[in-house]
Design a protein around this motif. Structure first.
Motif, mmCIF file in Angstrom:
data_model
loop_
_atom_site.group_PDB
_atom_site.id
_atom_site.type_symbol
_atom_site.label_atom_id
_atom_site.label_comp_id
_atom_site.label_asym_id
_atom_site.label_seq_id
_atom_site.Cartn_x
_atom_site.Cartn_y
_atom_site.Cartn_z
ATOM 1 N N TYR A 43 0.645 -1.041 -0.012
ATOM 2 C CA TYR A 43 0.059 0.065 -0.059
ATOM 3 C C TYR A 43 0.904 1.209 0.102
ATOM 4 C CZ TYR A 43 -4.703 -2.482 0.947
ATOM 5 O OH TYR A 43 -5.448 -3.052 0.863
ATOM 6 N N PHE A 44 2.101 1.267 0.704
ATOM 7 C CA PHE A 44 2.744 2.491 0.828
ATOM 8 C C PHE A 44 3.370 2.956 -0.463
ATOM 9 C CE2 PHE A 44 7.208 3.866 1.812
ATOM 10 C CZ PHE A 44 6.909 5.015 1.971
ATOM 11 N N ARG A 45 3.862 1.540 -1.275
ATOM 12 C CA ARG A 45 4.667 1.745 -2.499
ATOM 13 C C ARG A 45 3.796 2.100 -3.734
ATOM 14 N NH1 ARG A 45 9.019 -2.641 -3.252
ATOM 15 N NH2 ARG A 45 9.769 -1.335 -5.075
ATOM 16 N N HIS A 46 2.608 1.367 -3.716
ATOM 17 C CA HIS A 46 1.846 1.446 -4.866
ATOM 18 C C HIS A 46 0.100 1.977 -4.527
ATOM 19 C CE1 HIS A 46 4.869 -0.920 -6.914
ATOM 20 N NE2 HIS A 46 4.609 -2.078 -5.487
ATOM 21 N N GLY A 47 -0.066 2.165 -3.557
ATOM 22 C CA GLY A 47 -1.527 2.692 -3.031
ATOM 23 C C GLY A 47 -2.650 1.786 -3.379
ATOM 24 N N ARG A 48 -2.215 0.507 -3.522
ATOM 25 C CA ARG A 48 -3.378 -0.401 -3.850
ATOM 26 C C ARG A 48 -2.940 -2.085 -3.890
ATOM 27 N NH1 ARG A 48 -5.789 0.740 -9.508
ATOM 28 N NH2 ARG A 48 -7.086 -1.469 -8.770
ATOM 29 N N ILE A 49 -3.815 -2.828 -3.441
ATOM 30 C CA ILE A 49 -3.709 -4.194 -3.524
ATOM 31 C C ILE A 49 -4.802 -4.643 -4.490
ATOM 32 C CG2 ILE A 49 -3.210 -6.496 -2.546
ATOM 33 C CD1 ILE A 49 -1.724 -4.871 -0.294
ATOM 34 N N GLY A 50 -4.491 -5.243 -5.514
ATOM 35 C CA GLY A 50 -5.666 -5.777 -6.374
ATOM 36 C C GLY A 50 -6.750 -4.690 -6.457
ATOM 37 N N HIS A 51 -8.052 -5.092 -6.125
ATOM 38 C CA HIS A 51 -9.096 -4.061 -5.997
ATOM 39 C C HIS A 51 -9.327 -3.281 -5.003
ATOM 40 C CE1 HIS A 51 -11.202 -7.468 -4.134
ATOM 41 N NE2 HIS A 51 -11.719 -6.678 -3.303
#
Length: 332
Positions: A43-51
């Motif tokens: 979440y910190f690096r990409h702002g999302r996990i899947g949906h």
């Protein structure tokens, strides 16, 4: 209270917020320790996990322990002062999954640090009283927080049916893989093989109960000359080569469990799964594992997983992957 807030991918800010007020059958917990997890990093690096997408500021952290400092209506006041490990997902209690005990599959579960629900990188949280599990004095604050990843390992073995005499292969020697290896040994597995390309992680695996730590470049399960013939394979890496290698290592009639989160899709050897009657399953969090985790805590080395501590002002340091670190704890 102070809390560490993810404003957007790569941007954390320490904010002042009101201390939560415990509602009916809730407790207010002063947080003692919170483990950092791969999902927090993602979440910190990409702002999302899947949906699951971070659309608004979010407090991360879902591996907490603490002490009850206040209770809402319907909760025995003698619980004030009790040390607890928090199970971070509170289900609806009304759906078909909750009614059959599979509350980890509840579609309306409220889970810490999963958008839009705030987590525990904060000084205080409120939670349902029955999801604040008492811990004995011999379990440290760090270990109490790590009952959450221990629950992941327990759930994986429940799905696998690991038992006395099992031969187990674990892919990935990160924190979850190391706990999966330890739980396998505690549950009576006579051989626990851990495979990881990193030599330092392989050395750790040996210290955490693995009977053998394997290098996939040398002992590739897909090599016809390497005959592992394991009863249970647990993937804790999410890497497609590791999954395919593990499936090749499973004996006919064995079980493969996918724990690590990797690509949304991968190509699998369906004909081999069918002809060898291999059971392939995934895991999603856990259900009804905390009593077992509390009981197993003295038998697994939770405190030795901890390789560092940070405060709320330095959460970003803990979420910047460092191969030398195993589990960094946040101490609000």
């Amino acid at each position: 209270m102070r809390c560490s807030v993810l404003r957007t991918a790569g941007e954390l800010e320490v904010q002042e917020r009101a201390v939560p007020r415990p509602g009916h059958r809730e407790v207010l917990v002063r947080i003692s320790a919170v483990g950092t997890c791969g999902s927090d990093v993602h979440y910190f690096r990409h702002g999302r996990i899947g949906h699951f997408v971070v659309r608004d500021p979010l407090v991360l952290g879902h591996e907490p322990s603490g002490r009850i400092v206040a209770v809402g209506t319907g909760v025995d006041t003698t619980r004030i002062g009790q040390r607890v490990s928090l199970e971070p997902g509170v289900p609806c209690r009304r759906c078909r999954y909750c009614h059959t005990g599979a509350y980890n599959l509840c579609p309306d579960i409220t889970f810490f640090a999963t958008p839009p629900v705030d987590g525990a990188f904060a000084e205080y949280v409120a939670i349902a009283d029955d999801f604040a599990h008492p811990v004995p004095d011999h379990v440290s604050d760090d270990a109490a927080a790590l009952l959450e990843p221990l629950s992941v390992a327990i759930w994986a073995h429940r799905r696998a049916g690991t038992g006395l005499g099992s031969r187990v292969l674990v892919a990935g020697a990160g924190p979850i893989g190391l706990l999966v290896a330890q739980v396998a040994a505690v549950q009576g597995a006579t051989e626990v093989l851990v495979i990881d390309p990193d030599p330092d992680r392989r050395a750790l695996a040996g210290a955490f109960g693995a009977t053998a730590a394997l290098d996939p470049a040398v002992d590739d399960p897909r090599d016809p000359d390497v005959d592992m013939d394991v009863d249970v394979f647990v993937d804790c890496s999410g890497a497609a080569p590791a999954v395919l290698g593990g499936l090749a290592a499973v004996r006919p009639g064995g079980v493969a469990v996918l724990v690590g989160m990797g690509a949304d899709e991968m190509t699998l050897p369906v004909s081999a799964l069918q002809s060898r009657e291999i059971t392939l399953t995934g895991t999603f969090r856990y259900a009804n594992t905390w009593p077992a985790a509390v009981a197993l805590a003295p038998s697994v080395d939770l405190d030795r997983l901890v390789t560092g501590h940070v405060d709320l002002d330095h959460v970003g340091d803990a979420l910047s992957p460092d191969p030398a670190q195993v589990k960094v704890m946040v101490r609000p």
